[in-house]
Design a protein around this motif. Sequence first.
Motif, PDB file in Angstrom:
ATOM      1  N   TYR A 238      42.378  19.128  56.601  1.00  0.00           N
ATOM      2  CA  TYR A 238      43.659  19.750  56.254  1.00  0.00           C
ATOM      3  C   TYR A 238      43.399  21.179  55.817  1.00  0.00           C
ATOM      4  O   TYR A 238      42.271  21.545  55.479  1.00  0.00           O
ATOM      5  N   VAL A 239      44.438  21.994  55.860  1.00  0.00           N
ATOM      6  CA  VAL A 239      44.343  23.354  55.353  1.00  0.00           C
ATOM      7  C   VAL A 239      44.613  23.294  53.858  1.00  0.00           C
ATOM      8  O   VAL A 239      45.603  22.683  53.421  1.00  0.00           O
ATOM      9  N   ARG A 240      43.744  23.900  53.090  1.00  0.00           N
ATOM     10  CA  ARG A 240      43.873  23.858  51.632  1.00  0.00           C
ATOM     11  C   ARG A 240      45.108  24.652  51.210  1.00  0.00           C
ATOM     12  O   ARG A 240      45.215  25.843  51.505  1.00  0.00           O
ATOM     13  N   PRO A 241      46.059  24.017  50.530  1.00  0.00           N
ATOM     14  CA  PRO A 241      47.328  24.684  50.218  1.00  0.00           C
ATOM     15  C   PRO A 241      47.175  26.017  49.481  1.00  0.00           C
ATOM     16  O   PRO A 241      47.869  26.973  49.798  1.00  0.00           O
ATOM     17  N   SER A 242      46.271  26.099  48.533  1.00  0.00           N
ATOM     18  CA  SER A 242      46.130  27.343  47.771  1.00  0.00           C
ATOM     19  C   SER A 242      45.209  28.355  48.461  1.00  0.00           C
ATOM     20  O   SER A 242      45.096  29.488  47.996  1.00  0.00           O
ATOM     21  N   HIS A 243      44.580  27.956  49.558  1.00  0.00           N
ATOM     22  CA  HIS A 243      43.703  28.836  50.341  1.00  0.00           C
ATOM     23  C   HIS A 243      43.958  28.575  51.828  1.00  0.00           C
ATOM     24  O   HIS A 243      43.185  27.883  52.486  1.00  0.00           O
TER      25      HIS A 243
ATOM     26  N   ARG B  41      43.469  29.920  54.537  1.00  0.00           N
ATOM     27  CA  ARG B  41      42.486  30.268  55.569  1.00  0.00           C
ATOM     28  C   ARG B  41      41.273  29.336  55.523  1.00  0.00           C
ATOM     29  O   ARG B  41      40.292  29.562  56.206  1.00  0.00           O
ATOM     30  N   THR B  42      41.384  28.261  54.712  1.00  0.00           N
ATOM     31  CA  THR B  42      40.274  27.328  54.541  1.00  0.00           C
ATOM     32  C   THR B  42      40.632  25.952  55.095  1.00  0.00           C
ATOM     33  O   THR B  42      41.615  25.350  54.675  1.00  0.00           O
ATOM     34  N   LEU B  43      39.811  25.477  56.022  1.00  0.00           N
ATOM     35  CA  LEU B  43      39.929  24.128  56.543  1.00  0.00           C
ATOM     36  C   LEU B  43      39.078  23.226  55.664  1.00  0.00           C
ATOM     37  O   LEU B  43      37.886  23.462  55.495  1.00  0.00           O
ATOM     38  N   VAL B  44      39.681  22.194  55.088  1.00  0.00           N
ATOM     39  CA  VAL B  44      38.941  21.205  54.306  1.00  0.00           C
ATOM     40  C   VAL B  44      38.650  20.023  55.219  1.00  0.00           C
ATOM     41  O   VAL B  44      39.570  19.407  55.757  1.00  0.00           O
ATOM     42  N   VAL B  45      37.374  19.739  55.410  1.00  0.00           N
ATOM     43  CA  VAL B  45      36.963  18.599  56.224  1.00  0.00           C
ATOM     44  C   VAL B  45      36.882  17.385  55.315  1.00  0.00           C
ATOM     45  O   VAL B  45      36.126  17.367  54.346  1.00  0.00           O
ATOM     46  N   TRP B  46      37.687  16.360  55.633  1.00  0.00           N
ATOM     47  CA  TRP B  46      37.787  15.163  54.793  1.00  0.00           C
ATOM     48  C   TRP B  46      36.742  14.127  55.197  1.00  0.00           C
ATOM     49  O   TRP B  46      35.957  13.674  54.395  1.00  0.00           O
ATOM     50  N   GLN B  47      36.769  13.697  56.453  1.00  0.00           N
ATOM     51  CA  GLN B  47      35.808  12.707  56.927  1.00  0.00           C
ATOM     52  C   GLN B  47      35.329  13.067  58.325  1.00  0.00           C
ATOM     53  O   GLN B  47      36.099  13.585  59.136  1.00  0.00           O
ATOM     54  N   VAL B  48      34.066  12.752  58.589  1.00  0.00           N
ATOM     55  CA  VAL B  48      33.456  12.889  59.911  1.00  0.00           C
ATOM     56  C   VAL B  48      32.847  11.535  60.241  1.00  0.00           C
ATOM     57  O   VAL B  48      32.076  10.998  59.442  1.00  0.00           O
ATOM     58  N   ALA B  49      33.195  10.994  61.398  1.00  0.00           N
ATOM     59  CA  ALA B  49      32.633   9.698  61.790  1.00  0.00           C
ATOM     60  C   ALA B  49      32.443   9.652  63.299  1.00  0.00           C
ATOM     61  O   ALA B  49      33.268  10.167  64.056  1.00  0.00           O
TER      62      ALA B  49
ATOM     63  N   ASP C 183      39.253  30.736  58.567  1.00  0.00           N
ATOM     64  CA  ASP C 183      37.973  31.409  58.818  1.00  0.00           C
ATOM     65  C   ASP C 183      36.866  30.877  57.910  1.00  0.00           C
ATOM     66  O   ASP C 183      35.818  31.484  57.770  1.00  0.00           O
ATOM     67  N   GLY C 184      37.114  29.731  57.284  1.00  0.00           N
ATOM     68  CA  GLY C 184      36.115  29.105  56.434  1.00  0.00           C
ATOM     69  C   GLY C 184      36.348  27.612  56.359  1.00  0.00           C
ATOM     70  O   GLY C 184      37.430  27.123  56.699  1.00  0.00           O
ATOM     71  N   ILE C 185      35.308  26.910  55.916  1.00  0.00           N
ATOM     72  CA  ILE C 185      35.374  25.452  55.792  1.00  0.00           C
ATOM     73  C   ILE C 185      34.908  25.064  54.399  1.00  0.00           C
ATOM     74  O   ILE C 185      33.977  25.660  53.859  1.00  0.00           O
ATOM     75  N   GLU C 186      35.573  24.059  53.847  1.00  0.00           N
ATOM     76  CA  GLU C 186      35.097  23.394  52.641  1.00  0.00           C
ATOM     77  C   GLU C 186      34.968  21.912  52.950  1.00  0.00           C
ATOM     78  O   GLU C 186      35.745  21.370  53.744  1.00  0.00           O
TER      79      GLU C 186
ATOM     80  N   ARG D 239      31.043  25.416  50.559  1.00  0.00           N
ATOM     81  CA  ARG D 239      31.959  26.474  51.014  1.00  0.00           C
ATOM     82  C   ARG D 239      31.211  27.247  52.088  1.00  0.00           C
ATOM     83  O   ARG D 239      30.166  27.841  51.809  1.00  0.00           O
ATOM     84  N   ILE D 240      31.732  27.235  53.305  1.00  0.00           N
ATOM     85  CA  ILE D 240      31.073  27.864  54.442  1.00  0.00           C
ATOM     86  C   ILE D 240      32.003  28.931  55.015  1.00  0.00           C
ATOM     87  O   ILE D 240      33.123  28.629  55.404  1.00  0.00           O
ATOM     88  N   GLY D 241      31.523  30.159  55.076  1.00  0.00           N
ATOM     89  CA  GLY D 241      32.335  31.218  55.664  1.00  0.00           C
ATOM     90  C   GLY D 241      31.980  32.570  55.099  1.00  0.00           C
ATOM     91  O   GLY D 241      31.160  32.663  54.189  1.00  0.00           O
TER      92      GLY D 241
END
Length: 192
Positions: free
Chosen positions: A81-86, A88-96, A125-128, A176-178
């Motif tokens: 999801y896109v972090r509401p307060s940021h 430009r940041t994609l938050v990755v929840w789960q990878v399977a 432009d960044g990932i958490e 935090r990647i970016g």
Amino acid sequence: MTAAQADRARARSDFREMPEGLTLDAPQLDDGAALWRIARDSRTLDLNSSYSYLLWCRDFAATSVVARDEGGEPVGFITGYVRPSHPRTLVVWQVAVDESARGRGLAAAMLDGLALRTARELGTDGIETTVTPDNTPSNRLFTSFAERHGAATEKEVLFDAGVFPESGHEPEILYRIGPLASLKDPDPLTVH
């Protein structure tokens, strides 16, 4: 080769190729049950309710990805999801990745494809993400993603073990990647 062509070739090499016979797609509501099964069968993820996977497929399809086999069946996914307060940041929840598709670089290809799609469509432009210290595959996935894209990585404890209601939960380390400059190339690969 011109300088622009060289830059495009370099950007293409920053992205993992999809394993043969697999494609990326946005999840559909009908994929929810398969995502729940893949998460359950991973035996490493915190399993959410089946209802939550249906909601991810409905409400967060633009920030999630599913990998499909040649028959169209899901064999891997990333929820985010896109972090509401940021924004430009994609938050990755789960990878399977389903056991049938492991060992082929699918998680890295899905992460590259999702990061590219959300950059193009949503301006990220960044990932958490958070990873427990004992999750070696996820630690490698996100570290190699940052290296592949020449992005800075910051790590800190986001949730200490003591804040979880159940005992024995490890701390969740925030990555935090970016910024992800490699996502600015207009066409490093095709993603649906």
